[in-house]
Design a protein around this motif. Structure first.
Motif, PDB file in Angstrom:
ATOM      1  N   LEU A   1      22.613  19.791   3.636  1.00 16.94           N
ATOM      2  CA  LEU A   1      22.848  19.569   2.210  1.00 16.94           C
ATOM      3  C   LEU A   1      21.812  20.313   1.354  1.00 16.94           C
ATOM      4  N   ALA A   2      20.552  20.359   1.818  1.00 16.06           N
ATOM      5  CA  ALA A   2      19.519  21.100   1.076  1.00 16.06           C
ATOM      6  C   ALA A   2      19.821  22.589   1.082  1.00 16.06           C
ATOM      7  N   ALA A   3      20.297  23.103   2.206  1.00 23.16           N
ATOM      8  CA  ALA A   3      20.624  24.516   2.286  1.00 23.16           C
ATOM      9  C   ALA A   3      21.792  24.863   1.376  1.00 23.16           C
ATOM     10  N   VAL A   4      22.740  23.938   1.252  1.00 22.06           N
ATOM     11  CA  VAL A   4      23.876  24.162   0.344  1.00 22.06           C
ATOM     12  C   VAL A   4      23.380  24.255  -1.090  1.00 22.06           C
ATOM     13  N   GLU A   5      22.471  23.391  -1.487  1.00 20.33           N
ATOM     14  CA  GLU A   5      21.938  23.413  -2.844  1.00 20.33           C
ATOM     15  C   GLU A   5      21.141  24.695  -3.107  1.00 20.33           C
ATOM     16  N   ARG A   6      20.338  25.114  -2.120  1.00 17.57           N
ATOM     17  CA  ARG A   6      19.564  26.339  -2.302  1.00 17.57           C
ATOM     18  C   ARG A   6      20.484  27.552  -2.425  1.00 17.57           C
ATOM     19  N   GLU A   7      21.550  27.539  -1.669  1.00 15.90           N
ATOM     20  CA  GLU A   7      22.495  28.650  -1.781  1.00 15.90           C
ATOM     21  C   GLU A   7      23.141  28.667  -3.169  1.00 15.90           C
ATOM     22  N   THR A   8      23.473  27.501  -3.682  1.00 16.01           N
ATOM     23  CA  THR A   8      24.103  27.426  -5.005  1.00 16.01           C
ATOM     24  C   THR A   8      23.147  27.963  -6.087  1.00 16.01           C
ATOM     25  N   LEU A   9      21.898  27.570  -5.995  1.00 17.00           N
ATOM     26  CA  LEU A   9      20.916  28.052  -6.982  1.00 17.00           C
ATOM     27  C   LEU A   9      20.678  29.549  -6.831  1.00 17.00           C
ATOM     28  N   ALA A  10      20.571  30.009  -5.612  1.00 10.32           N
ATOM     29  CA  ALA A  10      20.356  31.438  -5.392  1.00 10.32           C
ATOM     30  C   ALA A  10      21.538  32.256  -5.896  1.00 10.32           C
ATOM     31  N   GLN A  11      22.754  31.712  -5.732  1.00 16.55           N
ATOM     32  CA  GLN A  11      23.947  32.393  -6.210  1.00 16.55           C
ATOM     33  C   GLN A  11      23.921  32.508  -7.731  1.00 16.55           C
ATOM     34  N   ALA A  12      23.544  31.437  -8.438  1.00 20.29           N
ATOM     35  CA  ALA A  12      23.491  31.460  -9.905  1.00 20.29           C
ATOM     36  C   ALA A  12      22.412  32.422 -10.396  1.00 20.29           C
ATOM     37  N   ASN A  13      21.246  32.429  -9.731  1.00 18.12           N
ATOM     38  CA  ASN A  13      20.157  33.318 -10.145  1.00 18.12           C
ATOM     39  C   ASN A  13      20.538  34.783  -9.934  1.00 18.12           C
ATOM     40  N   PHE A  14      21.240  35.039  -8.830  1.00 18.54           N
ATOM     41  CA  PHE A  14      21.648  36.407  -8.553  1.00 18.54           C
ATOM     42  C   PHE A  14      22.635  36.905  -9.617  1.00 18.54           C
ATOM     43  N   LYS A  15      23.596  36.084  -9.997  1.00 21.91           N
ATOM     44  CA  LYS A  15      24.567  36.505 -10.999  1.00 21.91           C
ATOM     45  C   LYS A  15      23.892  36.786 -12.339  1.00 21.91           C
ATOM     46  N   ARG A  16      22.912  35.940 -12.675  1.00 25.53           N
ATOM     47  CA  ARG A  16      22.198  36.163 -13.940  1.00 25.53           C
ATOM     48  C   ARG A  16      21.423  37.480 -13.901  1.00 25.53           C
ATOM     49  N   GLU A  17      20.690  37.724 -12.799  1.00 24.22           N
ATOM     50  CA  GLU A  17      19.923  38.964 -12.683  1.00 24.22           C
ATOM     51  C   GLU A  17      20.846  40.183 -12.637  1.00 24.22           C
ATOM     52  N   GLU A  18      22.015  39.992 -12.038  1.00 27.74           N
ATOM     53  CA  GLU A  18      22.962  41.101 -11.975  1.00 27.74           C
ATOM     54  C   GLU A  18      23.450  41.501 -13.362  1.00 27.74           C
ATOM     55  N   ARG A  19      23.741  40.511 -14.207  1.00 25.79           N
ATOM     56  CA  ARG A  19      24.199  40.800 -15.570  1.00 25.79           C
ATOM     57  C   ARG A  19      23.084  41.477 -16.393  1.00 25.79           C
ATOM     58  N   LEU A  20      21.865  40.963 -16.221  1.00 20.96           N
ATOM     59  CA  LEU A  20      20.742  41.546 -16.978  1.00 20.96           C
ATOM     60  C   LEU A  20      20.448  42.975 -16.519  1.00 20.96           C
ATOM     61  N   TRP A  21      20.555  43.208 -15.222  1.00 19.43           N
ATOM     62  CA  TRP A  21      20.288  44.556 -14.727  1.00 19.43           C
ATOM     63  C   TRP A  21      21.345  45.540 -15.207  1.00 19.43           C
ATOM     64  N   GLU A  22      22.610  45.071 -15.282  1.00 13.48           N
ATOM     65  CA  GLU A  22      23.664  45.933 -15.789  1.00 13.48           C
ATOM     66  C   GLU A  22      23.450  46.272 -17.261  1.00 13.48           C
ATOM     67  N   LYS A  23      22.826  45.349 -17.998  1.00  9.56           N
ATOM     68  CA  LYS A  23      22.561  45.584 -19.433  1.00  9.56           C
ATOM     69  C   LYS A  23      21.216  46.279 -19.628  1.00  9.56           C
ATOM     70  N   LYS A  24      20.547  46.608 -18.527  1.00 12.01           N
ATOM     71  CA  LYS A  24      19.252  47.281 -18.564  1.00 12.01           C
ATOM     72  C   LYS A  24      18.170  46.409 -19.196  1.00 12.01           C
ATOM     73  N   VAL A  25      18.375  45.115 -19.119  1.00  7.95           N
ATOM     74  CA  VAL A  25      17.384  44.196 -19.692  1.00  7.95           C
ATOM     75  C   VAL A  25      16.287  43.919 -18.686  1.00  7.95           C
ATOM     76  N   THR A  26      16.652  43.841 -17.399  1.00  8.53           N
ATOM     77  CA  THR A  26      15.666  43.566 -16.348  1.00  8.53           C
ATOM     78  C   THR A  26      15.585  44.764 -15.427  1.00  8.53           C
ATOM     79  N   SER A  27      14.566  44.735 -14.600  1.00  4.79           N
ATOM     80  CA  SER A  27      14.357  45.873 -13.700  1.00  4.79           C
ATOM     81  C   SER A  27      15.236  45.734 -12.457  1.00  4.79           C
ATOM     82  N   GLU A  28      15.384  46.873 -11.789  1.00  8.11           N
ATOM     83  CA  GLU A  28      16.174  46.877 -10.567  1.00  8.11           C
ATOM     84  C   GLU A  28      15.504  46.036  -9.473  1.00  8.11           C
TER      85      GLU A  28
END
Length: 439
Positions: free
Chosen positions: A173-200
């Motif tokens: 159950l802890a691994a499921v939660e960590r995966e969910t959080l990692a998935q959300a963080n990745f999507k956010r960083e992906e959007r910012l990187w596409e907008k050139k707001v964050t670094s690669e």
């Protein structure tokens, strides 16, 4: 004095007179009786003479009529001798044949097989045995099956309380939660990187974190799969109450009979403990010991007759496997036969005698030995005719343990009693002692 003397004289005269009178009457009576006796004797002699004359006439008549009556009597006796008790026929209906276990067969040509007898033992079918282990350590809280029970695949056998299981579920159950959080963080960083707001680099770090979370989640998921949890159960796991996290259910991996149980309430069992043994007894193996002298005669595919005895019906099978090695101690090789055991009469552990058909020769007529009976000093086979079953004397030829060649007395196409012929013999013998139903 003179008077007294006269009195004696008078008395003497009276006595003499009385005696004379009595003698007279007695003589007359005896003469009359003799006369009557003579008359009676004469009359009886006349009747006897008349009776003798009558008997002589009747005797003469009977003597003259005797030849015809004697001839008629002799003819009747001869008819009875030919068509009465001399007839050897047993009449039974089809229903009575079934009731007495009489099996019919048609006489025909066949093969007289030669057999090799081998000792063997019935054992469990090793391909249909399951040793049930918990796979997690825990305390036994429920036991719902015991030795001898018939169980179905997936049936609940016992329940453990396992802290080890609770830790495994919590890690998942802890691994499921960590995966969910990692998935959300990745999507956010992906959007910012596409907008050139964050670094690669930040985008790549988020992507790596997601991959690591997925690996950890898959690892804990596989652990639960190894414990028997399905994907459907894992999807519902977050909704389960906390009290069920320690509950581990032991279920039957196959249907069969429980032949061993090694657990009790409150016992602490290990993850590798053999708590139940389940065997599917619908089929069994027969292991045969092949002596060195018989090795050249035994091969895969041969027909085998398995005889158990003690009221257990014989069984037929084929050799499915012949071992490639000879045991150094017993100097025997192994052969295996698989038999169907629908009623459970073939119990593992029983010793058997196997008759392996190793060759044969064609014969004109062959019948099972169960068809033979001895009647009036002759070997007979009961043949079915229009009148009933008739014992036919037969001449025997070559034979083996189960069948025999018929040289004469039986022809091809005739129907005979192959099984249960002893019942027909008993009925025929009973009729010979006065029961008229079968003659």
């Amino acid at each position: 004095m003179k008077n007294k003397k006269n009195r004696y004289i008078i008395i003497s005269v009276v006595v003499v007179a009385a005696l004379s009178l009595g003698a007279f009457f007695w003589q007359n009576a005896d003469s009359e009786g003799n006369h009557v006796q003579v008359e009676r004797t004469t009359h009886a002699d006349g009747e006897e003479k008349e009776h003798d004359t009558h008997d002589h006439e009747e005797h003469s008549k009977n003597k003259s009529a005797k030849p015809d009556e004697q001839a008629e009597h002799d003819e009747h006796a001869e008819e009875e001798g030919e068509g009465g008790h001399g007839e050897e026929i047993v009449r039974l209906s089809d229903a009575e044949l079934r009731e007495f276990g009489v099996t019919l067969a048609t006489a025909q040509a066949g093969t007289l097989n030669q057999y090799v007898e081998l000792p063997g033992e019935i054992v469990l079918n090793a391909d249909r045995i399951a040793h049930v282990v918990p796979r997690v350590a825990g305390i036994v809280r429920e036991v719902r099956a015991t030795v001898g029970d018939q169980v179905k695949k997936g049936q609940l056998l016992a329940v453990l309380e396992s802290r080890e299981l609770a830790d495994a579920k919590a890690s998942y159950l802890a691994a499921v939660e960590r995966e969910t959080l990692a998935q959300a963080n990745f999507k956010r960083e992906e959007r910012l990187w596409e907008k050139k707001v964050t670094s690669e680099q930040e985008y790549l770090d988020a992507r790596q974190a997601l991959a690591e979370a997925r690996i950890a989640k898959n690892s804990t998921e596989q652990q639960l799969h190894a414990l028997g949890f399905t994907d459907d159960v894992l999807k519902e796991l977050p909704e389960h109450p906390d009290a069920t996290y320690t509950r581990f259910e032991i279920r039957a991996p196959l249907g069969g009979t429980i032949i061993e149980k090694h657990m009790t309430l409150g016992e602490n069992v290990g993850a590798e403990a053999d708590v139940f043994t389940i065997a599917d007894l619908s089929t069994v193996w027969v292991n045969l010991n092949i002596y060195q002298k018989d090795l050249v005669s035994i091969r895969k595919g041969q027909t085998v007759r398995i005889e158990i005895g003690h009221g257990i019906p014989s069984a037929d099978g084929k050799i499915a496997w012949v071992g490639p090695q000879v045991d150094e101690g017993t100097r025997t090789a192994k052969a295996r036969i698989e038999l169907s055991n629908p009623d459970g009469s073939l119990r593992p552990g029983l010793f058997v005698t196997a008759k392996v058909a190793v060759g044969g020769s064609p014969v004109g007529l062959v019948v099972p030995k169960s068809a033979l009976q001895t009647f009036e000093g002759k070997t007979v086979v009961f043949v079915r005719t229009d009148e009933g079953f008739e014992p036919k004397p037969v001449e025997l030829g070559r034979q083996n343990g189960t069948t025999v060649e018929i040289l004469s007395g039986l022809t091809a196409g005739q129907t005979y009693a192959a099984e249960g012929s002893f019942t027909l013999k008993a009925q025929l013998s009973k009729g010979a002692f006065g029961d008229g139903h079968n003659h």
